[in-house]
Design a protein around this motif. Structure first.
Motif, PDB file in Angstrom:
ATOM      1  N   ASP A  47       0.852  -1.183   0.000  1.00 49.48           N
ATOM      2  CA  ASP A  47       0.000   0.000   0.000  1.00 49.48           C
ATOM      3  C   ASP A  47       0.893   1.240   0.000  1.00 49.48           C
ATOM      4  OD1 ASP A  47      -1.619   2.101   0.589  1.00 49.48           O
ATOM      5  OD2 ASP A  47      -2.690   1.114   2.234  1.00 49.48           O
ATOM      6  N   PRO A  48       0.785   2.088  -1.032  1.00 49.32           N
ATOM      7  CA  PRO A  48       1.710   3.235  -1.107  1.00 49.32           C
ATOM      8  C   PRO A  48       1.557   4.219   0.050  1.00 49.32           C
ATOM      9  CG  PRO A  48       0.056   3.303  -2.869  1.00 49.32           C
ATOM     10  CD  PRO A  48      -0.115   2.009  -2.181  1.00 49.32           C
ATOM     11  N   GLU A  49       0.456   4.104   0.795  1.00 46.60           N
ATOM     12  CA  GLU A  49       0.257   5.017   1.926  1.00 46.60           C
ATOM     13  C   GLU A  49       1.035   4.583   3.161  1.00 46.60           C
ATOM     14  OE1 GLU A  49      -1.402   7.895   1.690  1.00 46.60           O
ATOM     15  OE2 GLU A  49      -1.454   7.311  -0.420  1.00 46.60           O
TER      16      GLU A  49
ATOM     17  N   GLY B 117       8.761   9.863  11.975  1.00 47.51           N
ATOM     18  CA  GLY B 117       7.439  10.014  11.374  1.00 47.51           C
ATOM     19  C   GLY B 117       7.128   8.867  10.437  1.00 47.51           C
ATOM     20  N   PHE B 118       6.660   9.126   9.266  1.00 43.54           N
ATOM     21  CA  PHE B 118       6.201   8.131   8.283  1.00 43.54           C
ATOM     22  C   PHE B 118       4.965   7.414   8.821  1.00 43.54           C
ATOM     23  CE2 PHE B 118      10.624   8.753   7.158  1.00 43.54           C
ATOM     24  CZ  PHE B 118      10.569   8.888   5.788  1.00 43.54           C
ATOM     25  N   ARG B 119       4.308   6.726   7.927  1.00 43.35           N
ATOM     26  CA  ARG B 119       3.080   6.076   8.358  1.00 43.35           C
ATOM     27  C   ARG B 119       3.339   4.617   8.726  1.00 43.35           C
ATOM     28  NH1 ARG B 119      -1.117   8.581   4.495  1.00 43.35           N
ATOM     29  NH2 ARG B 119       0.307  10.312   4.742  1.00 43.35           N
ATOM     30  N   THR B 120       3.087   4.302   9.972  1.00 46.26           N
ATOM     31  CA  THR B 120       3.355   2.949  10.471  1.00 46.26           C
ATOM     32  C   THR B 120       2.056   2.266  10.853  1.00 46.26           C
ATOM     33  OG1 THR B 120       5.444   3.700  11.384  1.00 46.26           O
ATOM     34  CG2 THR B 120       4.598   1.626  12.222  1.00 46.26           C
ATOM     35  N   GLU B 121       1.942   1.026  10.423  1.00 49.09           N
ATOM     36  CA  GLU B 121       0.781   0.245  10.835  1.00 49.09           C
ATOM     37  C   GLU B 121       1.275  -0.938  11.665  1.00 49.09           C
ATOM     38  OE1 GLU B 121      -2.742  -1.760   8.330  1.00 49.09           O
ATOM     39  OE2 GLU B 121      -2.465   0.410   8.310  1.00 49.09           O
TER      40      GLU B 121
END
Ligand code: UDP
Ligand code: MG
Length: 339
Positions: free
Chosen positions: A112-114, A187-191
């Motif tokens: 997922d690019p997000e 930062g960055f988006r972590t799941e």
């Protein structure tokens, strides 16, 4: 696409064969080429011997770096990240407490690019001493309350990251590293993927209670200045209290001519104030100590050997196998004529 797998190892000779077998089993299921980077953090058992052998048997995929002494897991992670060349990078413990199967799901999610990072989080702490779990929970609660950088409870270092995120982490060159905080700080988006705690496959944990305690203090000092604010607040509050008490005593003495009695209370107050001062000094000292280490700019780790160095040295000392026996000089006993 290439996946770099960073594995910090400290006395893991027993666990490593299980780990490597489990990973190799997983490999065909991922559409990625593998690059293992084992970091031998000054182990005192046969870890290095095993890694050398593994690197010789798998020259394409296995790399290792061995430190001159034990520098700690944080230094190991940093060395691994510096050497990783993959498009994706993952960090895994050598004891199979980070289940390799999760990589499949992590890889699926990171498509997922997000999403820039897929982390893992233990939702249970079964099998861990209760006192350790208790303090771990308390640490995460405290850290998230006083720190500016959120840290997810139970989050492991086990995570799959994109190249951009790894580059960002590598830009943080500080000496006092607390990776859990750094991963969050960039930062960055972590799941997060959740999973149940898994017991170590073999060998023993190298973290005792005090090591973990000082690790958590490091975490707090590295990512929060709240202790300094608390020290200032306590100082200010006790000044105010002392001022009020002083006024009360002066007025009481003037009004009633009361002789000052009660030296025990005086001693208690002295101890309280002295103790508070020392505590605050200690807190400040902790921060100054960190500054001291930071300004020395010492390297995070010192490399003693890696697979290339070993191969070169080894080649230099080895007697070539294909040399004809006749050309080898064999010392013979001097005969009578030669004398
Ligand atoms: N480790 C390391 N250097 C150290 C201590 C640990 O590289 O000084 C590695 C260790 O080999 C393992 C990982 O860090 O791969 C986690 O350590 P361990 O399993 O002992 O910790 P626990 O899982 O009990 O928290
Ligand atoms: Mg472990």
């Amino acid at each position: 696409m290439k996946l770099s797998i960073i594995v910090p190892c400290y006395n893991e000779e027993e666990a490593l064969p299980y780990y490597f077998a489990a990973m190799e089993k997983l490999r065909p299921q991922l559409p990625l080429s593998f690059e293992y980077i084992f970091v031998n953090d000054g182990s005192r058992d046969g870890t290095l011997l095993y890694l050398r052998q593994l690197a010789v048997q798998n020259p394409e995929t296995v790399h290792y770096v061995s430190f001159s002494r034990n520098f700690g897991k944080e230094a190991g992670l940093y060395a691994g990240l510096q050497r990783a060349t993959g498009d994706y990078v993952t960090i895994m413990d050598a004891d199979l407490q980070d289940p390799p199967e999760l990589l499949l799901e992590m890889y699926r999610k990171i498509q997922d690019p997000e999403i820039d990072c897929v982390g893992t989080r233990r939702v249970t702490r079964a099998g861990e001493p209760p006192i350790r779990s208790f303090f771990a929970r308390a640490f995460y609660r405290l850290m998230n309350r006083i720190g500016q950088t959120p840290i997810v409870d139970g989050a492991r270092d086990y995570r799959l990251m994109t190249r951009q995120m790894v580059d960002a982490i590598l830009e943080l060159t500080e000496y006092n590293r607390f990776s859990k905080g750094l991963f969050s700080w960039v930062g960055f988006r972590t799941e997060y993927l959740e999973y149940e705690n898994v017991q170590r496959v073999a060998g023993q944990t190298s973290w005792n209670f005090w090591k973990l305690f000082s690790y958590s203090i490091d975490g707090i000092v590295n990512f929060s200045d709240a202790p300094l604010n608390i020290a200032s607040f306590v100082g200010a509050a006790s000044c105010l209290g002392a001022l009020i008490a002083l006024i009360v005593i002066v007025i009481r003495t003037l009004a009633y001519g009361d002789p000052t009695t009660g030296w025990p209370s005086m001693v208690s107050i002295l101890l309280l104030v002295g103790g508070t001062q020392l505590l605050c000094l200690g807190i400040i000292g902790k921060y100054i100590g960190k500054i001291f280490l930071e300004t020395k700019k010492r390297p995070q780790y010192i490399v003693r050997e890696d697979e290339r160095l070993y191969a070169r040295q080894h080649a230099a000392t080895q007697v070539p196998q294909d040399e004809p026996a006749a050309t080898k000089e064999t010392p013979t006993k001097p005969t009578l004529d030669q004398k």
